[in-house]
Design a protein around this motif. Structure first.
Motif, PDB file in Angstrom:
ATOM      1  N   SER A  66     -13.148   5.513   4.936  1.00  0.00           N
ATOM      2  CA  SER A  66     -13.086   5.220   3.511  1.00  0.00           C
ATOM      3  C   SER A  66     -13.968   6.135   2.646  1.00  0.00           C
ATOM      4  O   SER A  66     -13.814   7.341   2.659  1.00  0.00           O
ATOM      5  CB  SER A  66     -13.435   3.745   3.329  1.00  0.00           C
ATOM      6  OG  SER A  66     -13.320   3.340   2.002  1.00  0.00           O
ATOM      7  N   HIS A  67     -14.918   5.530   1.944  1.00  0.00           N
ATOM      8  CA  HIS A  67     -15.758   6.272   1.000  1.00  0.00           C
ATOM      9  C   HIS A  67     -16.984   6.915   1.643  1.00  0.00           C
ATOM     10  O   HIS A  67     -17.746   7.601   0.967  1.00  0.00           O
ATOM     11  CB  HIS A  67     -16.225   5.324  -0.099  1.00  0.00           C
ATOM     12  CG  HIS A  67     -16.920   4.121   0.464  1.00  0.00           C
ATOM     13  ND1 HIS A  67     -16.222   3.038   0.939  1.00  0.00           N
ATOM     14  CD2 HIS A  67     -18.224   3.873   0.667  1.00  0.00           C
ATOM     15  CE1 HIS A  67     -17.101   2.143   1.399  1.00  0.00           C
ATOM     16  NE2 HIS A  67     -18.313   2.629   1.244  1.00  0.00           N
ATOM     17  N   ASP A 287     -11.111   6.734  -3.750  1.00  0.00           N
ATOM     18  CA  ASP A 287     -12.062   6.978  -2.666  1.00  0.00           C
ATOM     19  C   ASP A 287     -11.334   7.703  -1.526  1.00  0.00           C
ATOM     20  O   ASP A 287     -10.161   8.076  -1.664  1.00  0.00           O
ATOM     21  CB  ASP A 287     -12.758   5.685  -2.212  1.00  0.00           C
ATOM     22  CG  ASP A 287     -11.856   4.799  -1.383  1.00  0.00           C
ATOM     23  OD1 ASP A 287     -10.626   4.937  -1.495  1.00  0.00           O
ATOM     24  OD2 ASP A 287     -12.369   3.969  -0.603  1.00  0.00           O
ATOM     25  N   ASP A 289      -9.924   7.045   1.246  1.00  0.00           N
ATOM     26  CA  ASP A 289      -8.656   6.589   1.836  1.00  0.00           C
ATOM     27  C   ASP A 289      -7.750   5.962   0.770  1.00  0.00           C
ATOM     28  O   ASP A 289      -6.767   5.294   1.084  1.00  0.00           O
ATOM     29  CB  ASP A 289      -8.869   5.637   3.023  1.00  0.00           C
ATOM     30  CG  ASP A 289      -9.606   4.364   2.644  1.00  0.00           C
ATOM     31  OD1 ASP A 289     -10.278   4.352   1.593  1.00  0.00           O
ATOM     32  OD2 ASP A 289      -9.519   3.378   3.394  1.00  0.00           O
ATOM     33  N   ASP A 291      -8.026   3.472  -1.421  1.00  0.00           N
ATOM     34  CA  ASP A 291      -7.859   2.042  -1.687  1.00  0.00           C
ATOM     35  C   ASP A 291      -8.836   1.526  -2.745  1.00  0.00           C
ATOM     36  O   ASP A 291      -8.885   0.336  -3.023  1.00  0.00           O
ATOM     37  CB  ASP A 291      -7.919   1.199  -0.403  1.00  0.00           C
ATOM     38  CG  ASP A 291      -9.262   1.254   0.281  1.00  0.00           C
ATOM     39  OD1 ASP A 291     -10.114   2.072  -0.118  1.00  0.00           O
ATOM     40  OD2 ASP A 291      -9.460   0.482   1.244  1.00  0.00           O
ATOM     41  N   ARG A 292      -9.627   2.425  -3.321  1.00  0.00           N
ATOM     42  CA  ARG A 292     -10.503   2.042  -4.434  1.00  0.00           C
ATOM     43  C   ARG A 292     -10.231   2.943  -5.627  1.00  0.00           C
ATOM     44  O   ARG A 292      -9.908   4.124  -5.443  1.00  0.00           O
ATOM     45  CB  ARG A 292     -11.975   2.239  -4.066  1.00  0.00           C
ATOM     46  CG  ARG A 292     -12.524   1.253  -3.077  1.00  0.00           C
ATOM     47  CD  ARG A 292     -14.023   1.416  -3.078  1.00  0.00           C
ATOM     48  NE  ARG A 292     -14.669   0.705  -1.993  1.00  0.00           N
ATOM     49  CZ  ARG A 292     -15.984   0.714  -1.806  1.00  0.00           C
ATOM     50  NH1 ARG A 292     -16.759   1.419  -2.628  1.00  0.00           N
ATOM     51  NH2 ARG A 292     -16.517   0.042  -0.825  1.00  0.00           N
TER      52      ARG A 292
HETATM   53 ZN    ZN Z   1     -11.574   2.861   0.910  1.00  0.00          ZN
END
Ligand code: ZN
Ligand code: NG1
Length: 538
Positions: A66-67, A287, A289, A291-292
């Motif tokens: 992710s982030h 972010d 991946d 998803d944010r």
């Molecule tokens: Zn993420």
């Protein structure tokens, strides 16, 4: 029976590091990439068993951190998460199984843990095992995926490689595959299917509206750049996206001084956008991946303003409430919002004046489950992760409703299009971005007008390293400590001395730290309160 021989021989090629303990937490397994080989192999086995347990329904596996940054060293992080058949997070009881399986010290011990899971979870091993998996752009991804594939192979699972894609697209695939050919089909199980679905819904929602000025999209040098490029093509003239930070192959660039977490944590514009974003223009950051999502703009004086997950929740929840009202469905469709303790107090106040608001513990699974209790449940974390869930009965209500005026009819059509625009499996930066753009265009808001819905209370988030974060136990959706003894009343005493003060302390679920959050009416007071509470914790 369990394919003991094939598991053992492949497991010997993916030995567990003896000195490490793994834990399936709110972000799945996440730690230093080069320690994760055995975990990925075992996750392959777990995914196959979970699929067999659910009668061969397809389970998702996403390899991402992710982030988290990706320093060009041996310390870069990676991680892995399992996705349940409806596209949701892995069921909580299996998080415990996953942790136990990942920690079996030897191949023989692994077989024993697996045998006992087969017994207790009543897994019928004669059932098929189906899995779909993907990864983000991290350099450590391919080797970890190879270990994962060995796990599938050991179990004889049928596995589909979705390649390099975003976390929310992988979740979409899982739901689309499992609903294929049914009356609840979620869409075609391909990237084209996903982009078609989103872009068609977007075009319907903004038909007849003046096109928005171009939007700058900071892709965090991650997989969102690839998906964003694709989306651009499908949107055509409906929305002009200007993609920035798209260097997916530059070592160390991922999430580095850019991306949603950078913007939210530092409350700054990514330096790479300094000469790109013009005063008055909207920008947003994804972010690593995708998803944010965090929005921002520069005012006339060039001052940076951030529009975080709370501002997104306020914008979209109010919009849905309005559509439901115009449609004449107020009595049948109840809209509610779910937040965590990290939501800015001003956002909670704004929302609570308009609709029911519930506070739950940190972690998407808590938010998601609470949102499912409403007809339409809006959930957003302040960090920009969130989505909107429409219950199946609500989707049926919308489909069957007979509007009596053109205005009602338009509102119902918009609500139906929203159920298609919004990725209801998990937070999805691209889908959320289109949703925000829809509302801005319906309201003719620019960034500044959106921002003025309410004024954020100054706040500060700090982390404190402590010898044992598990000594910190909380209640009331993590807003109060029950242990260590006496600490909460000391925090209360401090908070009472600050105007508009609020502060809480909780152990992180993803890092070995305790987090301290504080807000107050004035910037200096919020900072001081955070510092003093951190002083109590340390
Ligand atoms: Zn993420
Ligand atoms: P922890 O480390 O438990 O605070 C963080 C985020 C969560 C959530 C998870 C999962 C904050 C303060 N916490 O959890 O919101 O996103 O990671 O990724 O942002």
């Amino acid at each position: 029976a369990l394919p003991v021989e094939s598991i053992k021989s492949l497991s010997d090629q993916h030995p567990k590091p003896s000195d490490l303990h793994f834990q399936y937490g709110t972000a799945g397994f996440r730690t230093i990439a080069n320690t994760l080989d055995s975990v990925l192999f075992r996750v392959g086995i777990i995914a196959a068993l979970r699929s067999k347990r659910l009668d061969g329904r397809t389970i998702g596996v996403m390899v991402t951190a992710s982030h988290n940054p990706e320093p060009a060293s041996s310390y870069d992080d990676n991680g892995v998460k399992l996705v349940d058949p409806r596209g949701e997070m892995l069921e909580a009881s299996w998080e415990v199984h996953a942790t136990a399986i990942s920690n079996a010290p030897t191949s023989d011990a692994l077989i024993e843990v697996l045998q006992s899971l087969v017994q207790t979870a009543k897994i019928d091993l004669s059932k098929p095992a189906n899995v779909v998996y993907a990864r983000d752009t991290r350099p450590s991804g391919p080797a970890l995926v190879a270990a994962l594939e060995d796990g599938f192979k050991a179990m004889g699972a049928t596995a589909r490689d979705a390649g390099v894609t975003t976390t929310p697209i992988l979740h979409y695939f899982v739901k689309a595959i499992n609903t294929k050919g049914t009356k609840y089909s979620y869409g075609d199980d391909s990237e084209e299917g996903y982009f078609q679905k989103l872009s068609n819904a977007y075009k319907k929602l903004v038909a007849g509206k003046t096109p928005q000025p171009p939007l700058i999209v900071d892709c965090a040098n991650g997989v969102g750049a690839l998906a964003g490029e694709n989306l651009k093509g499908y949107l055509g003239d409906a929305l002009q996206l200007i993609l920035e930070n798209t260097s997916t192959t530059t070592p160390g660039a991922l999430n580095n001084a850019c991306g949603a977490d950078y913007v939210k944590t530092s409350q700054k514009l990514p330096p790479s956008l300094a000469n790109i974003l013009q005063p008055g223009q909207r920008g947003c950051s994804l972010d690593g991946d995708a998803d944010r999502l965090i929005y921002f703009y520069l005012d006339d004086r060039g001052v940076f303003h951030m529009l975080d997950g709370d501002k997104i929740a306020a914008l979209v929840a109010a919009f849905i409430v309005e559509l439901v009202k115009v449609a004449g469905l107020e009595d049948q469709i109840k809209v509610g919002v779910v937040q965590t303790a990290y939501a800015n107090g001003a956002s909670t106040k704004y929302l609570a004046e308009r609709l029911p608001v519930k506070c739950v513990s940190t972690g998407v699974k808590h938010l998601h489950h609470a949102a499912e209790r409403y007809n339409v449940g809006v959930y957003f974390e302040a960090n920009g992760h969130g989505t909107v869930l429409f219950s199946q009965p609500t989707i049926d209500t919308l489909a069957e409703y007979q509007p009596s005026t053109p205005a009602q009819s338009r509102a119902v059509e918009h609500l139906v299009s929203l159920t298609e625009l919004i990725n209801q499996t998990v937070g999805d930066a691209l889908s959320d971005m289109l949703f925000v753009e829809v509302v801005l265009s319906h309201k003719s808001y620019n960034g500044e007008e959106w921002d003025s819905l309410y004024v954020d209370l100054p706040n500060r988030l700090a982390k404190v390293s402590v010898p044992n974060r598990n000594a910190f136990k909380t209640e009331d959706a993590e807003r109060r400590l029950v242990s260590p003894d006496g600490l909460q009343s000391k925090i209360d005493d401090l908070v009472n001395r600050y105007q508009g003060g609020r502060s809480f302390v909780r152990p992180s679920g993803t890092e070995d730290v305790v987090r301290v959050y504080a807000e107050a009416a004035l910037r200096a007071q919020a900072d001081e309160l955070a510092m003093r509470v951190a002083g109590l914790v340390y």
